[in-house]
Scaffold this active site. Structure first.
Site, PDB file in Angstrom:
ATOM      1  N   LYS A  71       0.858  -1.200   0.000  1.00  0.00           N
ATOM      2  CA  LYS A  71       0.000   0.000   0.000  1.00  0.00           C
ATOM      3  C   LYS A  71       0.892   1.248   0.000  1.00  0.00           C
ATOM      4  O   LYS A  71       1.881   1.299   0.747  1.00  0.00           O
ATOM      5  CB  LYS A  71      -0.911  -0.029   1.236  1.00  0.00           C
ATOM      6  CG  LYS A  71      -1.984   1.045   1.243  1.00  0.00           C
ATOM      7  CD  LYS A  71      -2.897   0.853   2.446  1.00  0.00           C
ATOM      8  CE  LYS A  71      -4.041   1.842   2.474  1.00  0.00           C
ATOM      9  NZ  LYS A  71      -4.925   1.645   3.634  1.00  0.00           N
ATOM     10  N   SER A  74      -9.758   1.446   2.403  1.00  0.00           N
ATOM     11  CA  SER A  74      -8.885   2.189   1.523  1.00  0.00           C
ATOM     12  C   SER A  74      -7.795   1.346   0.862  1.00  0.00           C
ATOM     13  O   SER A  74      -7.207   1.790  -0.115  1.00  0.00           O
ATOM     14  CB  SER A  74      -8.235   3.333   2.299  1.00  0.00           C
ATOM     15  OG  SER A  74      -7.426   2.814   3.331  1.00  0.00           O
ATOM     16  N   SER A  94      -9.966  -0.718   6.633  1.00  0.00           N
ATOM     17  CA  SER A  94      -9.348  -0.528   5.315  1.00  0.00           C
ATOM     18  C   SER A  94      -8.647  -1.749   4.721  1.00  0.00           C
ATOM     19  O   SER A  94      -8.354  -1.763   3.532  1.00  0.00           O
ATOM     20  CB  SER A  94      -8.371   0.641   5.366  1.00  0.00           C
ATOM     21  OG  SER A  94      -9.088   1.841   5.381  1.00  0.00           O
TER      22      SER A  94
END
Lengths: 481, 90
Positions: A79, A154, A178
């Site tokens: 990420k 996310s 997330s």
């Protein structure tokens, strides 16, 4: 032989037994990325040249008979809010468009020591603020099961890249769901560890008291392999636990556990979702688990508590971005101090700006007691309720997300409506407890995730249930693309 | 509770965020919705609940010793005489 479909252990074993080389495997991964990435948009930076060079170096190491790490050769996406030395870390924000970290996050150091390979950085909502990846300045990540729909967020890039076979495993971060939300939407496995189990050093902070870095994989086994490498105390993050400085988790089936199905979670879900979850309950019962419905009344305050604390911490964390030492290209010449900052910071995206203002609002003098203190009290109430339930149950379950993956653009103009989808996931962040999303099945051809929550540091129990369920449920992971 | 444009403008100034009139208008409505939702916290009898206190033992912090990075660590192109250039103070 198709190498991009292999799981972590299969990759490690295949390389060890010289069935294939790391270079062959990594090359196939990059071929796959080239093929599917235009449809999915899961990766914001590719690390092709260095990835392939590292593959060759690791192959050489193995040929020379030297000891290789537990994740030797395994392809990871990371990420893009986790610092990678020498590789851009943008948080999918214009504000950090040119930021190249001078150091690796602790989790990256540990992956590197374990001989893993980073193939690229994964898309996310700007600064991890969102549940769909639509708030990324690089555009939304599309759901591999239906590219007109959101991937969740996310950590949407992490889960979508795993489901689309662009990597074998990924690291995401989970502040309010997330990791679990996109894992659920993409039919992947995503774990949020207990607060303090994994170091946050090098994770770009959004809400420090809530977030943890967590692994995403196609199987529970993948998640266990990664967790065993990244978990453990770190002198650079004093919130990491000292209970067990380097814990190791096993992959084993365990039947006959006491399972509580949270009424508020299941009643609040769409009927298409709850049907799949009730089927999952049947599966667990067939494994001699004793499942009962339990109530967690304070859940009704969880979301208000979460968004108060998260925005308050975000407004403070994001205050550091002044664009002076790093950020994006904007000449300070001719500007006065305040006007430069205000102009530079106007480059935060919509959602980040909104959260900074809401956070500033709830922390304002006169409102602090009304919101921030109350939010912490609600958090405390929720924690006590959960602790009491864990006296009677080994795990609590429910849907990870109350709805199916929705169309891109459907909720983007209504922030409150968007926040409401986090209702089932924020509980684990507020209480610091570990939670995992495991694929439970499909409704209307779209994935549904089963969320399992355990008591603090009871990761082994959590993984036992997840693995037993996975073995019985046998849910499809990667779609045809 | 009503969130006013002036309040949002003031918070924007405190947080150093430049916003256009259209943005201000939009955020004010949205933030009012959000704050109204947060008012839920007012509806629970919380007087007897203590905020969470940390009981956990935390790990030792690393020694606070300076570290030299090999590579160029600053991401800005605006430098003068080895110093980072910023906007003028007055």
């Amino acid at each position: 032989m198709s190498l991009d479909t292999l799981h972590v252990e299969q990759v490690v074993q295949g390389i060890k037994s010289r069935e294939f080389s790391i270079e062959e495997y990594i090359s196939q991964i990059f071929e796959r990325i080239e093929k599917v990435e235009p449809k999915i948009n899961a990766l914001v930076t590719l690390n092709k040249e260095e990835g392939l060079n590292r593959a060759r170096r690791l192959d050489k190491k193995i040929r020379e008979g030297k000891q290789s790490g537990p994740l030797a050769g395994v392809a990871f996406s990371i990420k893009d809010n986790i610092c990678t030395k020498g590789m851009k870390t943008t948080c999918a924000s214009k504000m950090l468009e040119s930021y190249v970290p001078a150091y690796d996050a602790t989790v990256i150091k540990r992956l590197m020591t374990a001989d893993a390979i980073i193939i690229g950085k994964a898309n996310l909502d700007e600064f991890a603020m969102g549940s769909t990846t639509e708030f990324s300045r690089y555009g939304p990540t599309r759901n591999p099961w239906d590219i007109s729909r959101v991937s969740g967020g996310s950590s949407g890039g992490s889960a979508a890249s795993v489901a689309a076979l662009e990597c074998t495993a990924s690291l995401g971060s989970d502040t309010g769901g997330s990791v679990r939300c996109p894992a659920s939407f993409c039919s992947a496995v995503g774990l949020k560890p207990t607060y303090g189990l994994v170091s946050r050093f090098g994770l770009v902070s959004y809400a420090n008291s809530l977030e943890q870095i967590g692994p995403v994989g196609r199987t529970v086994s993948d998640v266990v392999s990664v967790l065993n490498v990244i978990a453990g105390s770190d002198e650079n993050d004093h919130t990491t636990t000292t209970n067990d400085s380097k814990p190791t988790y096993l992959l084993k089936e365990r039947n006959g556990l006491r399972v509580g199905l949270v009424t508020e979670f299941i009643k609040g879900a769409d009927s298409a979702v709850s049907k799949v979850i009730y089927k999952a309950v049947d599966t667990l019962e067939k494994q001699d688990c004793n499942c009962e419905e339990v109530s967690l009344p304070s859940v009704q305050y969880a979301l208000a508590s979460y968004y108060t604390i998260a925005t308050a911490e975000a407004s403070s964390n994001l205050a550091r971005y002044d664009n002076i030492r790093y950020g994006f290209d904007m000449n300070p010449e001719g500007y006065e101090w305040n006007s430069y900052f205000a102009r530079a910071r106007s480059n935060f995206g919509e959602e980040a700006k909104r959260r900074i203002i809401v956070g500033s609002y709830v922390l304002s003098s006169g409102y602090y007691g009304k919101y921030y203190m109350k939010a912490h009290q609600a958090r405390s109430l929720l924690k006590h309720e959960m602790e009491n339930l864990f006296q009677r149950y080994d795990v609590l379950i429910g849907p990870t997300m109350p709805i199916l993956p929705f169309k891109i653009g459907e909720r983007i103009d209504d922030p409150l409506k968007m926040y409401l989808v986090d209702i089932d996931t924020v509980v684990a962040n507020l209480t610091g407890m570990p939670a995992i999303s495991v694929p439970a099945g499909f409704a209307e051809s779209l994935p549904v995730g089963l969320q399992i929550i355990a008591d603090q540091f009871a990761e082994q129990t959590l993984l036992d249930v997840a693995y037993s369920f996975e073995q019985a449920a046998k849910v499809q992971r990667s779609p045809d693309l | 509770m009503v969130v006013t444009i002036e309040e949002v403008k003031h918070l924007g100034w405190l947080a150093k965020l430049e916003m256009s009139d259209a943005e201000l208008q939009r955020y004010t409505t949205q933030i009012e919705d959000i704050v109204n939702y947060l008012n839920k916290l007012d509806t629970i009898p919380l007087e007897q609940v203590e905020p969470i206190m940390l009981k956990k033992k935390f790990s030792e912090l690393r020694k606070d010793t300076p570290e030299t990075f090999e590579d160029r660590v600053l991401g800005t192109a605006y430098m003068k005489d080895g110093f980072v250039k910023g906007p003028r103070m007055v």
